[in-house]
Design a protein around this motif. Structure first.
Motif, PDB file in Angstrom:
ATOM      1  N   PRO A 109       0.818  -1.222   0.000  1.00  0.00           N
ATOM      2  CA  PRO A 109       0.000   0.000   0.000  1.00  0.00           C
ATOM      3  C   PRO A 109       0.849   1.268   0.000  1.00  0.00           C
ATOM      4  O   PRO A 109       2.013   1.258   0.416  1.00  0.00           O
ATOM      5  CB  PRO A 109      -0.798  -0.123   1.297  1.00  0.00           C
ATOM      6  N   ALA A 110       0.259   2.346  -0.461  1.00  0.00           N
ATOM      7  CA  ALA A 110       0.918   3.652  -0.408  1.00  0.00           C
ATOM      8  C   ALA A 110       1.352   3.951   1.019  1.00  0.00           C
ATOM      9  O   ALA A 110       0.649   3.618   1.982  1.00  0.00           O
ATOM     10  CB  ALA A 110      -0.027   4.738  -0.918  1.00  0.00           C
ATOM     11  N   GLY A 111       2.524   4.577   1.142  1.00  0.00           N
ATOM     12  CA  GLY A 111       3.038   4.895   2.453  1.00  0.00           C
ATOM     13  C   GLY A 111       3.945   3.838   3.045  1.00  0.00           C
ATOM     14  O   GLY A 111       4.463   4.017   4.148  1.00  0.00           O
ATOM     15  N   THR A 112       4.174   2.725   2.318  1.00  0.00           N
ATOM     16  CA  THR A 112       5.095   1.686   2.774  1.00  0.00           C
ATOM     17  C   THR A 112       6.526   2.133   2.466  1.00  0.00           C
ATOM     18  O   THR A 112       6.809   2.616   1.368  1.00  0.00           O
ATOM     19  CB  THR A 112       4.804   0.354   2.070  1.00  0.00           C
ATOM     20  N   PHE A 113       7.438   1.929   3.419  1.00  0.00           N
ATOM     21  CA  PHE A 113       8.808   2.417   3.267  1.00  0.00           C
ATOM     22  C   PHE A 113       9.801   1.288   3.010  1.00  0.00           C
ATOM     23  O   PHE A 113       9.651   0.175   3.525  1.00  0.00           O
ATOM     24  CB  PHE A 113       9.249   3.173   4.523  1.00  0.00           C
ATOM     25  N   GLY A 114      10.831   1.606   2.226  1.00  0.00           N
ATOM     26  CA  GLY A 114      11.928   0.684   1.980  1.00  0.00           C
ATOM     27  C   GLY A 114      13.249   1.420   2.022  1.00  0.00           C
ATOM     28  O   GLY A 114      13.299   2.649   1.881  1.00  0.00           O
ATOM     29  N   VAL A 115      14.332   0.667   2.212  1.00  0.00           N
ATOM     30  CA  VAL A 115      15.680   1.226   2.255  1.00  0.00           C
ATOM     31  C   VAL A 115      16.598   0.398   1.379  1.00  0.00           C
ATOM     32  O   VAL A 115      16.600  -0.844   1.452  1.00  0.00           O
ATOM     33  CB  VAL A 115      16.235   1.239   3.698  1.00  0.00           C
ATOM     34  N   ALA A 116      17.382   1.065   0.536  1.00  0.00           N
ATOM     35  CA  ALA A 116      18.455   0.429  -0.224  1.00  0.00           C
ATOM     36  C   ALA A 116      19.761   1.080   0.179  1.00  0.00           C
ATOM     37  O   ALA A 116      19.826   2.305   0.375  1.00  0.00           O
ATOM     38  CB  ALA A 116      18.231   0.597  -1.726  1.00  0.00           C
ATOM     39  N   ALA A 117      20.825   0.274   0.318  1.00  0.00           N
ATOM     40  CA  ALA A 117      22.087   0.824   0.810  1.00  0.00           C
ATOM     41  C   ALA A 117      23.259  -0.048   0.384  1.00  0.00           C
ATOM     42  O   ALA A 117      23.102  -1.222   0.041  1.00  0.00           O
ATOM     43  CB  ALA A 117      22.062   0.948   2.334  1.00  0.00           C
ATOM     44  N   ALA A 118      24.449   0.540   0.452  1.00  0.00           N
ATOM     45  CA  ALA A 118      25.679  -0.187   0.153  1.00  0.00           C
ATOM     46  C   ALA A 118      26.830   0.410   0.941  1.00  0.00           C
ATOM     47  O   ALA A 118      26.877   1.624   1.174  1.00  0.00           O
ATOM     48  CB  ALA A 118      25.995  -0.134  -1.344  1.00  0.00           C
ATOM     49  N   SER A 119      27.750  -0.453   1.358  1.00  0.00           N
ATOM     50  CA  SER A 119      29.043  -0.008   1.866  1.00  0.00           C
ATOM     51  C   SER A 119      29.985   0.136   0.690  1.00  0.00           C
ATOM     52  O   SER A 119      29.845  -0.560  -0.321  1.00  0.00           O
ATOM     53  CB  SER A 119      29.594  -1.020   2.877  1.00  0.00           C
ATOM     54  N   ILE A 120      30.977   1.016   0.828  1.00  0.00           N
ATOM     55  CA  ILE A 120      31.785   1.414  -0.324  1.00  0.00           C
ATOM     56  C   ILE A 120      33.262   1.371   0.035  1.00  0.00           C
ATOM     57  O   ILE A 120      33.670   1.818   1.113  1.00  0.00           O
ATOM     58  CB  ILE A 120      31.400   2.840  -0.777  1.00  0.00           C
ATOM     59  N   GLY A 121      34.075   0.858  -0.890  1.00  0.00           N
ATOM     60  CA  GLY A 121      35.515   0.856  -0.716  1.00  0.00           C
ATOM     61  C   GLY A 121      36.046   2.254  -0.448  1.00  0.00           C
ATOM     62  O   GLY A 121      35.571   3.235  -1.023  1.00  0.00           O
ATOM     63  N   GLY A 122      37.035   2.343   0.421  1.00  0.00           N
ATOM     64  CA  GLY A 122      37.564   3.638   0.804  1.00  0.00           C
ATOM     65  C   GLY A 122      36.947   4.180   2.074  1.00  0.00           C
ATOM     66  O   GLY A 122      37.360   5.218   2.576  1.00  0.00           O
ATOM     67  N   GLY A 123      35.929   3.464   2.604  1.00  0.00           N
ATOM     68  CA  GLY A 123      35.307   3.890   3.837  1.00  0.00           C
ATOM     69  C   GLY A 123      34.161   4.857   3.645  1.00  0.00           C
ATOM     70  O   GLY A 123      34.216   6.003   4.105  1.00  0.00           O
ATOM     71  N   MET A 124      33.098   4.413   2.962  1.00  0.00           N
ATOM     72  CA  MET A 124      31.914   5.238   2.758  1.00  0.00           C
ATOM     73  C   MET A 124      30.674   4.360   2.805  1.00  0.00           C
ATOM     74  O   MET A 124      30.749   3.134   2.704  1.00  0.00           O
ATOM     75  CB  MET A 124      31.966   5.970   1.411  1.00  0.00           C
ATOM     76  N   GLY A 125      29.536   5.006   2.911  1.00  0.00           N
ATOM     77  CA  GLY A 125      28.263   4.323   2.813  1.00  0.00           C
ATOM     78  C   GLY A 125      27.268   5.203   2.086  1.00  0.00           C
ATOM     79  O   GLY A 125      27.383   6.434   2.102  1.00  0.00           O
ATOM     80  N   ILE A 126      26.292   4.591   1.432  1.00  0.00           N
ATOM     81  CA  ILE A 126      25.254   5.331   0.721  1.00  0.00           C
ATOM     82  C   ILE A 126      23.933   4.632   0.954  1.00  0.00           C
ATOM     83  O   ILE A 126      23.866   3.403   1.004  1.00  0.00           O
ATOM     84  CB  ILE A 126      25.580   5.445  -0.789  1.00  0.00           C
ATOM     85  N   ALA A 127      22.871   5.405   1.147  1.00  0.00           N
ATOM     86  CA  ALA A 127      21.558   4.833   1.421  1.00  0.00           C
ATOM     87  C   ALA A 127      20.474   5.742   0.877  1.00  0.00           C
ATOM     88  O   ALA A 127      20.641   6.961   0.801  1.00  0.00           O
ATOM     89  CB  ALA A 127      21.362   4.622   2.924  1.00  0.00           C
ATOM     90  N   VAL A 128      19.344   5.139   0.526  1.00  0.00           N
ATOM     91  CA  VAL A 128      18.182   5.892   0.084  1.00  0.00           C
ATOM     92  C   VAL A 128      16.945   5.305   0.755  1.00  0.00           C
ATOM     93  O   VAL A 128      16.844   4.081   0.927  1.00  0.00           O
ATOM     94  CB  VAL A 128      18.038   5.863  -1.458  1.00  0.00           C
ATOM     95  N   VAL A 129      16.050   6.177   1.188  1.00  0.00           N
ATOM     96  CA  VAL A 129      14.755   5.772   1.735  1.00  0.00           C
ATOM     97  C   VAL A 129      13.691   6.044   0.682  1.00  0.00           C
ATOM     98  O   VAL A 129      13.610   7.163   0.156  1.00  0.00           O
ATOM     99  CB  VAL A 129      14.410   6.551   3.024  1.00  0.00           C
ATOM    100  N   VAL A 130      12.903   5.026   0.359  1.00  0.00           N
ATOM    101  CA  VAL A 130      11.840   5.178  -0.645  1.00  0.00           C
ATOM    102  C   VAL A 130      10.497   4.908  -0.008  1.00  0.00           C
ATOM    103  O   VAL A 130      10.393   4.228   1.015  1.00  0.00           O
ATOM    104  CB  VAL A 130      12.061   4.237  -1.840  1.00  0.00           C
ATOM    105  N   GLU A 131       9.456   5.439  -0.635  1.00  0.00           N
ATOM    106  CA  GLU A 131       8.090   5.286  -0.137  1.00  0.00           C
ATOM    107  C   GLU A 131       7.159   4.946  -1.285  1.00  0.00           C
ATOM    108  O   GLU A 131       7.205   5.592  -2.354  1.00  0.00           O
ATOM    109  CB  GLU A 131       7.627   6.592   0.526  1.00  0.00           C
ATOM    110  N   VAL A 132       6.328   3.950  -1.106  1.00  0.00           N
ATOM    111  CA  VAL A 132       5.380   3.559  -2.150  1.00  0.00           C
ATOM    112  C   VAL A 132       4.355   4.663  -2.352  1.00  0.00           C
ATOM    113  O   VAL A 132       3.770   5.174  -1.397  1.00  0.00           O
ATOM    114  CB  VAL A 132       4.671   2.241  -1.778  1.00  0.00           C
ATOM    115  N   VAL A 133       4.171   5.039  -3.622  1.00  0.00           N
ATOM    116  CA  VAL A 133       3.117   5.975  -3.995  1.00  0.00           C
ATOM    117  C   VAL A 133       2.199   5.288  -4.998  1.00  0.00           C
ATOM    118  O   VAL A 133       2.652   4.510  -5.838  1.00  0.00           O
ATOM    119  CB  VAL A 133       3.685   7.295  -4.570  1.00  0.00           C
ATOM    120  N   ARG A 134       0.918   5.554  -4.910  1.00  0.00           N
ATOM    121  CA  ARG A 134      -0.067   4.918  -5.787  1.00  0.00           C
ATOM    122  C   ARG A 134      -0.894   5.962  -6.518  1.00  0.00           C
ATOM    123  O   ARG A 134      -0.989   7.106  -6.093  1.00  0.00           O
ATOM    124  CB  ARG A 134      -0.999   4.020  -4.971  1.00  0.00           C
TER     125      ARG A 134
END
Length: 374
Positions: free
Chosen positions: A349-374
């Protein structure tokens, strides 16, 4: 609800991941990327109900042949010479970094649709050299910093966090079991663009039965070939539209953070927490996580820092990179394709949240928060 200025991912496709040197080894980066760009765009045009004029194509890539694979792939996909392209290198976070760049352009006031994603052909990557001497790994940190090779870094992290061999084996086995179940149930089918005779990720189940018998990669260590992901060839493409579009995934928040280059595997933990803070969300509110599993030790170290259990059903519910493979520059975008299938295609349903992320060589991290829209 998603905020009014959130760009929305309205289509998401990927190739099957082929282990380096196998089924997709004969394909160049643009030959991997062009079919998924075309497929994602076709899906978006069905959703949009009209032809789409693409403003830009931005792809992540780590080890490609140069020549701007984003632009080369746009041309190979038949988008026309008027469509520009760019390539982003943030190592294992490149596919997510490309998505954030495309989203930033839309948030800055240009609502035209963009294609973002990633591509990696580890099989055809050129050999780098200095003064005629070839080398495999470029430095991730300057002189004076500890800058381990990634396998060594994972072993060091296992020692630092006291992660046992059995716990790592169990984590890899769980990833394979989940991926095998998803494959059998057909949960990958709608996101895949079969290519080069390959119809599904070829690493699924490959090392599962041997996990407990594999020798350690370092004397006295705990890391094995089964608890390290297989390096792969593959591509993913996401169509990003302006605010108010849908159905799809609204980009609610993101973060890129740094950590000790000696322990790069923990990077995703800090990025996830920062992205959740930016979104005003807590861990318990997230329905689906896709965190790139470069190594079992690295994945477990991130989970421990986030307070997540090893077998949390929200985490890579259909298997992660330990089972599917890891085409460096594409893996971050593949994580978002997986969220799209788990949340949008599954009817969350709309309003459901997800997270995608990765650790990165050199000492970094990246992440995104997404939300279902209908």
């Amino acid at each position: 609800m998603a905020a009014n200025n959130d760009p929305v991912i309205i289509a998401a496709r990927r190739t099957p991941i082929g282990t380096r040197g196998r089924a997709l080894a004969h394909l160049r980066v643009e030959e991997l990327a062009a079919p998924v760009i075309r497929a994602a765009l076709n899906d978006a045009e069905v959703t949009h109900g009209a032809p789409i004029n693409v403003a830009d194509v931005i792809l992540g890539n780590c080890m490609g042949p140069g020549g701007n694979p984003g632009r080369v792939s746009a041309l190979a996909a038949g988008l026309g010479h008027e469509v520009p392209g760019a390539t982003v290198d943030r190592q294992c976070g490149s596919g997510l970094a490309a998505l954030l760049d495309a989203a930033a352009a839309i948030r800055a006031g240009d609502p035209r649709m963009r294609i973002a994603g990633g591509v990696e052909s580890a099989s055809t990557a050129p050999v780098r050299s200095i003064n005629g001497k070839g080398y495999d790994k470029a430095p991730f940190a300057p002189a004076g910093f500890i800058d381990p090779e990634m396998t060594r870094a994972a072993e060091d992290l296992a020692v630092h966090d006291q992660l046992s061999r059995s716990r790592q084996d169990e984590h890899a086995a769980r990833s394979h079991a989940r991926a095998r179940a998803a494959l059998t149930a057909g949960r990958f089918t709608a996101e895949l663009v079969p290519l080069g005779g390959l119809e599904h990720d070829d690493a699924i189940g490959g090392a599962e039965r041997l996990l407990t018998r594999l020798p350690p990669l370092f004397p006295g260590g705990t890391l094995t070939a089964g608890t390290a992901t297989r390096i792969g060839d593959g591509a993913a493409a996401l169509v990003l539209a302006g605010p108010g579009s849908g159905p799809g995934l609204g980009l609610r928040a993101s973060a890129v953070t740094g950590c000790d280059p000696a322990l790069p595997g923990i990077g995703a933990a800090g990025a996830i927490q920062a992205a959740l803070d930016s979104a005003g969300l807590e861990m318990k509110e997230i329905a689906a996580f896709e965190i790139v599993e470069a190594f079992a030790a690295q994945s477990l170290a991130v989970l421990d820092r986030l307070g997540l259990k090893d077998d949390d059903p929200r985490l890579s519910a259909d298997g992660g990179a330990l089972a599917l493979g890891h085409p460096w520059g594409a893996s971050g975008a593949i994580a978002v394709v997986r969220l799209f299938s788990r949340l949008v295609r599954s009817g969350a349903p709309a309003g459901t949240f997800g997270v995608a992320a990765a650790s990165i060589g050199g000492g970094m991290g990246i992440a995104v928060v997404v939300e279902v829209v209908r």
